[in-house]
Design an enzyme around this catalytic site. Structure first.
Site, PDB file in Angstrom:
ATOM      1  N   ASP A   1      11.158 -18.872  27.824  1.00 10.18           N
ATOM      2  CA  ASP A   1       9.792 -19.088  28.333  1.00 10.18           C
ATOM      3  C   ASP A   1       9.584 -20.513  28.839  1.00 10.18           C
ATOM      4  O   ASP A   1       8.889 -20.720  29.834  1.00 10.18           O
ATOM      5  CB  ASP A   1       8.756 -18.802  27.233  1.00 10.18           C
ATOM      6  CG  ASP A   1       8.440 -17.318  27.101  1.00 10.18           C
ATOM      7  OD1 ASP A   1       8.710 -16.569  28.064  1.00 10.18           O
ATOM      8  OD2 ASP A   1       7.934 -16.908  26.034  1.00 10.18           O
TER       9      ASP A   1
ATOM     10  N   LYS B   1       6.741 -13.450  18.535  1.00 10.72           N
ATOM     11  CA  LYS B   1       7.655 -14.535  18.915  1.00 10.72           C
ATOM     12  C   LYS B   1       7.962 -15.526  17.783  1.00 10.72           C
ATOM     13  O   LYS B   1       8.999 -16.165  17.790  1.00 10.72           O
ATOM     14  CB  LYS B   1       7.080 -15.293  20.114  1.00 10.72           C
ATOM     15  CG  LYS B   1       7.170 -14.492  21.393  1.00 10.72           C
ATOM     16  CD  LYS B   1       6.667 -15.247  22.588  1.00 10.72           C
ATOM     17  CE  LYS B   1       6.796 -14.372  23.818  1.00 10.72           C
ATOM     18  NZ  LYS B   1       6.349 -15.014  25.035  1.00 10.72           N
TER      19      LYS B   1
HETATM   20  P1  NAP Z   1       0.286 -15.073  20.866  1.00  8.96           P
HETATM   21  O1  NAP Z   1       1.478 -15.696  20.224  1.00  8.96           O
HETATM   22  O2  NAP Z   1      -0.331 -13.887  20.228  1.00  8.96           O
HETATM   23  O3  NAP Z   1      -0.800 -16.226  21.028  1.00  8.96           O
HETATM   24  C1  NAP Z   1      -2.028 -15.995  21.656  1.00  8.96           C
HETATM   25  C2  NAP Z   1      -2.875 -17.259  21.610  1.00  8.96           C
HETATM   26  O4  NAP Z   1      -4.056 -16.966  22.344  1.00  8.96           O
HETATM   27  C3  NAP Z   1      -3.301 -17.682  20.202  1.00  8.96           C
HETATM   28  O5  NAP Z   1      -3.357 -19.072  20.137  1.00  8.96           O
HETATM   29  C4  NAP Z   1      -4.700 -17.078  20.103  1.00  8.96           C
HETATM   30  O6  NAP Z   1      -5.563 -17.806  19.281  1.00  8.96           O
HETATM   31  C5  NAP Z   1      -5.186 -17.244  21.511  1.00  8.96           C
HETATM   32  N1  NAP Z   1      -6.259 -16.288  21.786  1.00  8.96           N
HETATM   33  C6  NAP Z   1      -6.234 -14.955  21.641  1.00  8.96           C
HETATM   34  N2  NAP Z   1      -7.425 -14.430  21.986  1.00  8.96           N
HETATM   35  C7  NAP Z   1      -8.219 -15.460  22.316  1.00  8.96           C
HETATM   36  C8  NAP Z   1      -9.567 -15.572  22.720  1.00  8.96           C
HETATM   37  N3  NAP Z   1     -10.324 -14.488  22.821  1.00  8.96           N
HETATM   38  N4  NAP Z   1     -10.067 -16.806  22.986  1.00  8.96           N
HETATM   39  C9  NAP Z   1      -9.294 -17.906  22.866  1.00  8.96           C
HETATM   40  N5  NAP Z   1      -7.999 -17.871  22.459  1.00  8.96           N
HETATM   41  C10 NAP Z   1      -7.470 -16.659  22.196  1.00  8.96           C
HETATM   42  O7  NAP Z   1       0.635 -14.640  22.362  1.00  8.96           O
HETATM   43  P2  NAP Z   1       1.701 -15.306  23.341  1.00  8.96           P
HETATM   44  O8  NAP Z   1       3.015 -14.701  23.130  1.00  8.96           O
HETATM   45  O9  NAP Z   1       1.563 -16.769  23.241  1.00  8.96           O
HETATM   46  O10 NAP Z   1       1.192 -14.769  24.778  1.00  8.96           O
HETATM   47  C11 NAP Z   1      -0.001 -15.251  25.362  1.00  8.96           C
HETATM   48  C12 NAP Z   1      -0.122 -14.681  26.790  1.00  8.96           C
HETATM   49  O11 NAP Z   1       0.899 -15.216  27.627  1.00  8.96           O
HETATM   50  C13 NAP Z   1       0.024 -13.163  26.870  1.00  8.96           C
HETATM   51  O12 NAP Z   1      -0.888 -12.650  27.794  1.00  8.96           O
HETATM   52  C14 NAP Z   1       1.424 -12.984  27.372  1.00  8.96           C
HETATM   53  O13 NAP Z   1       1.598 -11.766  28.078  1.00  8.96           O
HETATM   54  C15 NAP Z   1       1.532 -14.160  28.325  1.00  8.96           C
HETATM   55  N6  NAP Z   1       2.935 -14.532  28.580  1.00  8.96           N
HETATM   56  C16 NAP Z   1       3.402 -14.406  29.854  1.00  8.96           C
HETATM   57  C17 NAP Z   1       4.692 -14.762  30.131  1.00  8.96           C
HETATM   58  C18 NAP Z   1       5.200 -14.636  31.528  1.00  8.96           C
HETATM   59  O14 NAP Z   1       6.415 -14.622  31.699  1.00  8.96           O
HETATM   60  N7  NAP Z   1       4.351 -14.578  32.521  1.00  8.96           N
HETATM   61  C19 NAP Z   1       5.541 -15.207  29.118  1.00  8.96           C
HETATM   62  C20 NAP Z   1       5.029 -15.342  27.836  1.00  8.96           C
HETATM   63  C21 NAP Z   1       3.728 -14.989  27.582  1.00  8.96           C
HETATM   64  P3  NAP Z   1      -5.755 -17.444  17.726  1.00  8.96           P
HETATM   65  O15 NAP Z   1      -4.575 -18.083  17.039  1.00  8.96           O
HETATM   66  O16 NAP Z   1      -7.055 -18.078  17.436  1.00  8.96           O
HETATM   67  O17 NAP Z   1      -5.754 -15.955  17.611  1.00  8.96           O
END
Ligand code: NAP
Length: 498
Positions: A327, A291
């Protein structure tokens, strides 16, 4: 056989098993492949005697385990099988016996690579042509979508040569070939009876091929929309968007695109000046981890994407790629249906990635007091400064009166994500009145389970998925999204995948 057909691929242990699968799932298929290597010699003889009762054209396959089959078979056993079998339309055989064997049906000479993507697929195709085949089948394993490029080129070559071809890329990265290859001229695509009864990695069910993706209706003019991300296997966006395209009577399809190297994907498959193949893309949904990384690859950003600093939607507008963020709208809409006024509400958002940016932006817009909870506060400092929010460490002891609303915007709990746990511990949720988990799953995520245990009301990720997806449809089509249809379709899928 005409072009663009769906073949139900069946592996069954008994003759009854085979007939039952054809009865239950054959309706969506134009022909059936029976994997004779899945059963004992006794059952093989039984099903051969019953082949007349099968109304669809039959492809017979009898492969040894070293060639990807399910039985250890000697060369003699395989040669004998082809002498004995009758009543089949196509015989799928390997190179080692392709020359000498007399077959009871048309000859499909096939090549499989179950481990990797071979260097020179064109050379393999040329070699297979020397066996005088009626059809050539090439199935390779791919790591991501760009690895499928040689297959699209090969389908083109075969078309020019007047050769019938089946081209399959196995693995999540190859899903596009399973859905789109017939629209490019491949003879057929294989589908499975159910999602957990597949004969090859990455297979789509015949029902989904026919009803969801409408494989028999796709052609070269079909606009291809897709969700780009890694991992992508648990994405339910195809279940939400394809029924909309069908209801709007659009010649369009929505598929999952496993993209690891985003820059490479844009250069080799998207940008018209540099791309090696043209799949007629019409727009993208963008998910983790792309993203933020996608921003420099786009021509323009709309206001929402600029403010959030992350893109989850790409619009193809007048030859330009325009980034949007739906989002923020998708996140806040279900929350506002519960909390009409969020002003002064204390909200903690776990995560500092693309989704967290959208949540924080939308919450601050509503006047909420926001903190982010992260595993590495140092890494998240720039994010906190940019949005002027407090940082809480997920590793440290939870503070008293933590928040009114707790949001999980990490992939924790996601199928195929970084762990089947919640970022929140019990104590983190002391005094919390609402838990919101962005992770979409058919069953309860660990975060939703914890909320239920503590009797805290919750919102699941499906609500956000729907609201942000509706906005995407409006961006791509200029039409109002049929929200009820999208919800019903997602629910139908959820009931099936539980
Ligand atoms: P992203 O850009 O990869 O960011 C993930 C975040 O989670 C980062 O800050 C990461 O921290 C943190 N993280 C990862 N593993 C972790 C752990 N074990 N403990 C604590 N923090 C952790 O992903 P994203 O696009 O933001 O998506 C995040 C989630 O939201 C996904 O599951 C996605 O499917 C969901 N989502 C859902 C919708 C919906 O419509 N329902 C829309 C958007 C996203 P680090 O920087 O330290 O790695």
């Amino acid at each position: 056989m005409s072009k663009g057909q769906i073949c139900l691929s069946i592996c069954g242990k008994t003759a009854e098993d085979i007939l039952q699968k054809i009865e239950r799932h054959g309706g969506a298929a134009d022909l059936v492949e029976i994997r004779f290597d899945c059963m004992s010699a006794v059952e093989r003889t039984r099903i051969i005697s019953l082949l007349k009762s099968i109304e669809k054209p039959i492809i017979a396959t009898f492969r040894s385990s070293d060639q990807g089959g399910r039985s250890d078979l000697s060369l003699n056993e395989r040669s004998r099988f082809w002498k004995e079998i009758k009543g089949v339309d196509y015989c799928d055989i390997e190179e080692d016996i392709a020359k000498a064997t007399i077959l009871p049906g048309k000859k499909i000479v096939s090549y499989h690579s179950f481990r990797d993507t071979p260097e020179d697929i064109e050379a393999i195709y040329k070699r297979l042509r020397t066996f005088d085949p009626d059809v050539i089948k090439i199935a390779i394993t791919v790591d991501e979508i760009t690895d499928t490029i040689p297959l699209w080129k090969l389908i083109e070559t075969a078309q020019n040569d007047g050769v019938d071809i089946i081209a399959v890329a196995m693995g999540d990265g190859g899903k596009a070939t399973r859905i789109l290859s017939p629209s490019r001229g491949a003879l057929l695509t294989f589908g499975s009876p159910t999602a957990d009864d597949t004969t090859a990695f990455g297979q789509v069910t015949v029902e989904d091929l026919k009803e969801l993706y409408r494989v028999d209706k796709l052609d070269r003019d079909t606009k291809v929309f897709g969700v780009i991300g890694d991992p992508i296997s648990s994405s339910r966006s195809p279940y939400m968007h394809n029924p909309v395209f069908a209801s709007l009577k659009m010649n369009a399809v929505f598929i999952s695109l496993l993209v690891k190297d985003l820059k490479g994907f844009f250069a080799k498959m998207v940008r018209d000046k540099t791309r090696e193949v043209e799949l007629n893309f019409g727009g993208f949904s963008v998910t983790m981890p792309h993203k933020l990384e996608i921003i420099p690859l786009l021509d323009e950003m709309d206001v929402s994407a600029n403010r959030v600093g992350a893109v989850n939607t790409v619009e193809f507008r007048d030859g330009k790629l325009v980034g949007h963020n739906t989002d923020a709208y998708g996140f806040i809409t279900p929350l506002k249906s519960i909390y009409n006024d969020l002003k002064g509400s204390r909200v903690v958002v776990a995560g500092a990635g693309g989704a967290a940016r959208a949540c924080v932006y939308a919450l601050k817009n509503e006047g909420a007091e926001v903190a982010i909870a992260v595993r590495d506060p140092k890494k998240a400092q720039a994010f906190a400064d940019e949005f002027d929010v407090k940082i809480i460490s997920l590793e440290g002891p939870p503070e008293r009166s933590y928040a009114d609303i707790a949001v999980n915007a990490t992939p924790l709990g996601m199928i195929g994500g970084s762990g089947n746990i919640s970022p929140f511990k019990r104590d983190h949720l002391n005094g919390v009145k609402l838990v919101y988990d962005l992770v979409t799953r058919s069953d309860d995520t660990p975060t939703i389970s914890l909320a239920k245990e503590l009797e805290i009301p919750s919102i699941g990720g499906i609500e956000m998925l729907l609201a942000q997806g509706a906005r995407q449809i409006e961006i791509w089509t200029g039409k109002k999204a049929p929200l009820k249809l999208m919800r019903n379709s997602l629910e139908r899928y959820a009931a099936r995948s539980l």
